[in-house]
Design a protein around this motif. Sequence first.
Motif, short mmCIF file in Angstrom:
data_model
loop_
_atom_site.label_atom_id
_atom_site.label_comp_id
_atom_site.label_asym_id
_atom_site.label_seq_id
_atom_site.Cartn_x
_atom_site.Cartn_y
_atom_site.Cartn_z
N ARG A 40 0.84 -1.21 0.00
CA ARG A 40 0.00 0.00 0.00
C ARG A 40 0.87 1.25 0.00
NH1 ARG A 40 -2.25 3.32 4.03
NH2 ARG A 40 -4.17 4.37 3.35
N ALA A 41 1.94 1.25 0.79
CA ALA A 41 2.84 2.39 0.82
C ALA A 41 3.47 2.63 -0.54
CB ALA A 41 3.92 2.18 1.89
N ASP A 42 3.83 1.55 -1.24
CA ASP A 42 4.42 1.67 -2.58
C ASP A 42 3.41 2.28 -3.55
OD1 ASP A 42 6.79 0.64 -1.70
OD2 ASP A 42 6.40 -1.40 -2.42
N LEU A 43 2.14 1.85 -3.47
CA LEU A 43 1.11 2.42 -4.34
C LEU A 43 1.03 3.93 -4.15
CD1 LEU A 43 -1.96 -0.02 -4.21
CD2 LEU A 43 -0.29 0.26 -6.04
N LEU A 44 0.89 4.35 -2.91
CA LEU A 44 0.74 5.77 -2.62
C LEU A 44 2.01 6.53 -3.00
CD1 LEU A 44 -1.06 5.50 0.84
CD2 LEU A 44 -2.09 6.02 -1.37
N GLY A 45 3.17 5.90 -2.77
CA GLY A 45 4.43 6.54 -3.12
C GLY A 45 4.63 6.71 -4.61
N ASN A 46 3.97 5.85 -5.39
CA ASN A 46 4.08 5.93 -6.85
C ASN A 46 3.00 6.81 -7.47
OD1 ASN A 46 6.34 4.28 -6.92
ND2 ASN A 46 5.13 2.40 -7.15
N GLY A 47 2.29 7.56 -6.63
CA GLY A 47 1.32 8.52 -7.15
C GLY A 47 -0.09 8.02 -7.29
N VAL A 48 -0.37 6.78 -6.86
CA VAL A 48 -1.75 6.28 -6.90
C VAL A 48 -2.55 7.03 -5.84
CG1 VAL A 48 -3.22 4.26 -6.60
CG2 VAL A 48 -0.99 4.03 -7.71
N SER A 49 -3.75 7.49 -6.19
CA SER A 49 -4.56 8.27 -5.26
C SER A 49 -5.00 7.42 -4.07
CB SER A 49 -5.79 8.83 -5.97
OG SER A 49 -6.68 7.78 -6.32
N VAL A 50 -5.32 8.08 -2.98
CA VAL A 50 -5.82 7.38 -1.80
C VAL A 50 -7.09 6.61 -2.12
CG1 VAL A 50 -6.75 7.71 0.54
CG2 VAL A 50 -4.77 9.04 -0.21
N SER A 51 -7.95 7.21 -2.94
CA SER A 51 -9.20 6.56 -3.31
C SER A 51 -8.94 5.28 -4.10
CB SER A 51 -10.06 7.52 -4.14
OG SER A 51 -11.24 6.89 -4.61
N MET A 52 -8.03 5.32 -5.07
CA MET A 52 -7.74 4.14 -5.89
C MET A 52 -7.03 3.08 -5.06
SD MET A 52 -8.33 2.85 -8.77
CE MET A 52 -8.88 4.34 -9.61
N ALA A 53 -6.13 3.52 -4.18
CA ALA A 53 -5.45 2.56 -3.30
C ALA A 53 -6.45 1.87 -2.38
CB ALA A 53 -4.38 3.27 -2.48
N ALA A 54 -7.46 2.59 -1.93
CA ALA A 54 -8.50 2.01 -1.08
C ALA A 54 -9.30 0.96 -1.84
CB ALA A 54 -9.42 3.10 -0.54
N LYS A 55 -9.59 1.23 -3.10
CA LYS A 55 -10.32 0.26 -3.92
C LYS A 55 -9.50 -1.03 -4.08
CE LYS A 55 -13.24 3.23 -6.85
NZ LYS A 55 -13.09 4.51 -6.15
N ARG A 86 -5.71 -0.62 9.60
CA ARG A 86 -6.85 0.21 9.95
C ARG A 86 -6.98 1.41 8.99
NH1 ARG A 86 -9.56 0.63 14.79
NH2 ARG A 86 -7.93 -0.61 15.81
N GLY A 87 -8.16 1.56 8.42
CA GLY A 87 -8.45 2.71 7.57
C GLY A 87 -7.96 2.59 6.14
N ALA A 88 -7.25 1.52 5.80
CA ALA A 88 -6.69 1.42 4.45
C ALA A 88 -7.77 1.29 3.39
CB ALA A 88 -5.73 0.24 4.36
N GLY A 89 -8.92 0.73 3.74
CA GLY A 89 -9.99 0.57 2.77
C GLY A 89 -11.00 1.69 2.76
N ASP A 90 -10.78 2.71 3.59
CA ASP A 90 -11.73 3.82 3.67
C ASP A 90 -11.55 4.74 2.47
OD1 ASP A 90 -12.49 2.75 6.05
OD2 ASP A 90 -11.43 4.21 7.30
N GLU A 91 -12.67 5.11 1.91
CA GLU A 91 -12.64 5.99 0.73
C GLU A 91 -13.68 7.08 0.94
OE1 GLU A 91 -13.34 5.66 -4.11
OE2 GLU A 91 -13.47 3.90 -2.84
N HIS A 92 -13.23 8.29 1.14
CA HIS A 92 -14.14 9.41 1.38
C HIS A 92 -14.67 9.92 0.04
CE1 HIS A 92 -12.96 9.41 5.57
NE2 HIS A 92 -11.69 9.44 5.20
#
Length: 442
Positions: A122-137, A163-169
């Motif tokens: 998950r950290a790699d996804l976010l670090g590579n520019g994937v949005s929080v919403s897409m990472a949550a999906k 905790r909270g990794a699947g939350d998508e606002h």
Amino acid sequence: MANKDGHRRFGNIRKRESGRYQIRYPGPDGRMRTGTETYERKSDAERALSLIEAQIIKGEWTDPERGKIKLKDYAETWIAERPGLRPRTVDLYRWLLKKHIVPYLGNAAVAKISTAMVRQWRADLLGNGVSVSMAAKAYRLLRAVLMTAADDQVIPRNPCRIRGAGDEHAQERPVLTVAQVFELADRVGRRPIGNVRKVKNGAYRLRFQRHGEMRTHPEVFATRGEADRALWKMGMDGRGDCTHDRRFRALVLLATFASLRWGEVSALRRADVDLDARTVRVRVAFVERSSGGLVLGPPKSRAGRRTVGIPQAIVPALREHMETYVKDEPGALMFPGAKGGPLRRSGFNTRTRWVDVVTEMGLSGLHFHDLRHTGNMLAAESGVGLKDLMARMGHDNVRAAMIYQHAVRGADHVITDAIDKHIGGRDDEGDDGTAGVLVPTA
């Protein structure tokens, strides 16, 4: 029970040529398994057998052979065998798997995936520019896949425990005023009269009509796109003549004030719209696959199959549309495409120049689905109960499954009348500061 005569009650231990000890034991199905590890001391091997026996008795044992399957293979099978998934959901899951999961974890054995690996992924996804919403999906998909693996005793427990990794606002979406809805409905059918042609030097020349006379624009444009945008702007600000195709006016009004999804409104037939009763019946919906194919199926949720009231104020527009653009057969599409088939969203956007229209109105980024959101907000202001609102909107959840419109028809008339009051008062709406206001989506 103690072991007798040198024989173990459960499993057996053998000493290998290396001097280390290896265990064998029967699984719940009676088939003998060989331990994947070896032990320096016999007592360690005995302890391992006792632990496995306890796991089998408690129903917590997992087959190490099954856990060797690669995540990529297990997830692909999971998607293919998952019951009740809508076609677009299948497309989304396959895309998420291919794009965001397989490149990182696809070759890992399911049994080897740990919480630490999931956290790093998950950290790699976010670090590579994937949005929080897409990472949550992507995280929710991985969690669902591994939850099934845990339920099937392929792994002892689900490693997705962040905790909270699947939350998508939900992103806040614009809500239009009633005046803006009618303006949008009028604008989407306007098209400037003119043409663009390429001249010898590779530039583009624009011709446009004004007061019935064709004229040549004095400027030469570097690209066709620039010329097209100039022609469009001239038509919108009155410097050029326009045609007005009103076939999409009723589409915008009905989608908004009846809170219809794109797939629902594009699948409507003449028989679904009863102007005397002021109702529209939602029975099916089109789903556009990522491959481009159209699938006609049930609405998005069970509650999506419903009958919705139509505000009196838009009945004249619907009547004009049906008399002008809809064939007489009961099964004729209410909003056909250019060649008479189903109207695709891409075709609608192109023919109406949706992006240009909403930008000109100061509503840049407005999606078609925001029309439904606007209708939902108007309906919510009627003051009826949550279940009645859910019935009109076609929402479904565990507390309100199988909601049918006939059970709340009286309440729906209350909602429809409330929307009528909003529409009826649109002449009083001016620059009151509510245009384009953002509220959370439902």
